[in-house]
Design a protein around this motif. Structure first.
Motif, mmCIF file in Angstrom:
data_model
loop_
_atom_site.group_PDB
_atom_site.id
_atom_site.type_symbol
_atom_site.label_atom_id
_atom_site.label_comp_id
_atom_site.label_asym_id
_atom_site.label_seq_id
_atom_site.Cartn_x
_atom_site.Cartn_y
_atom_site.Cartn_z
ATOM 1 N N LEU A 11 0.849 -1.190 0.000
ATOM 2 C CA LEU A 11 0.000 0.000 0.000
ATOM 3 C C LEU A 11 0.888 1.244 0.000
ATOM 4 O O LEU A 11 1.799 1.360 0.836
ATOM 5 N N GLN A 13 0.816 5.708 -0.888
ATOM 6 C CA GLN A 13 0.025 6.891 -1.214
ATOM 7 C C GLN A 13 0.348 7.365 -2.627
ATOM 8 O O GLN A 13 1.454 7.130 -3.142
ATOM 9 N N PRO A 87 -3.602 6.335 -8.258
ATOM 10 C CA PRO A 87 -4.608 5.332 -7.867
ATOM 11 C C PRO A 87 -4.935 4.356 -8.996
ATOM 12 O O PRO A 87 -5.205 3.182 -8.727
ATOM 13 N N THR A 90 -3.306 0.881 -9.267
ATOM 14 C CA THR A 90 -3.698 -0.205 -8.380
ATOM 15 C C THR A 90 -4.031 -1.448 -9.193
ATOM 16 O O THR A 90 -4.873 -1.413 -10.101
ATOM 17 N N THR A 116 -1.438 -1.359 -4.183
ATOM 18 C CA THR A 116 -2.602 -0.518 -3.915
ATOM 19 C C THR A 116 -2.134 0.911 -3.699
ATOM 20 O O THR A 116 -1.301 1.171 -2.829
ATOM 21 N N SER A 118 -3.328 4.623 -2.762
ATOM 22 C CA SER A 118 -4.421 5.396 -2.176
ATOM 23 C C SER A 118 -4.336 6.855 -2.611
ATOM 24 O O SER A 118 -3.247 7.392 -2.812
ATOM 25 N N SER A 119 -5.503 7.476 -2.710
ATOM 26 C CA SER A 119 -5.536 8.878 -3.161
ATOM 27 C C SER A 119 -5.407 9.838 -1.995
ATOM 28 O O SER A 119 -5.453 9.463 -0.846
#
Length: 119
Positions: A11, A13, A87, A90, A116, A118-119
């Motif tokens: 994960l 950002q 994003p 992903t 992944t 994330s926004s």
């Protein structure tokens, strides 16, 4: 038999970076790194980056300038350096090896590593 294992997903950002690794091991005379695919959730897989004849590389338009593919033949390993992640990057990322570039070559794939963003 050849085993292919990807690693490095996780994960992150948006705007961040990840480096994916993929190693092939097993009893085979030769194994050639071919590139990376990805499959976003609910979508078909697509070729992200690949090695072409003459040692050149090719990228899907969406990742040009952000992703870099590389390989270490001595280690039967290939890498995907991903920067400025979005994003829409992903996906589950899979790497591809082949025993030969001829028609008799056998393809091998790993089980994938999830990225992944994330926004």
């Amino acid at each position: 038999q050849v085993q292919v294992v990807e690693s490095g997903g996780g994960l992150v950002q948006a705007g961040g970076s990840l480096r994916l690794s993929c190693v092939a091991s097993g009893t085979v005379l030769s194994i050639i790194p071919m590139g990376w695919y990805r499959q976003p959730p609910g979508k078909h897989s697509e070729l992200v980056a690949s090695f072409t004849a003459g040692g050149r590389t090719n990228y899907v338009e969406a990742v040009k300038g952000r992703f870099t593919i590389s390989r270490d033949g001595a280690k039967n390993t290939q890498y995907l350096q991903m920067t400025s992640l979005k994003p829409e990057d992903t996906a589950v990322y899979y790497c591809h090896f082949r025993t030969s570039l001829s028609a008799e070559g056998i393809d091998y794939w790993g089980k994938g590593t999830l990225v992944t963003v994330s926004s």
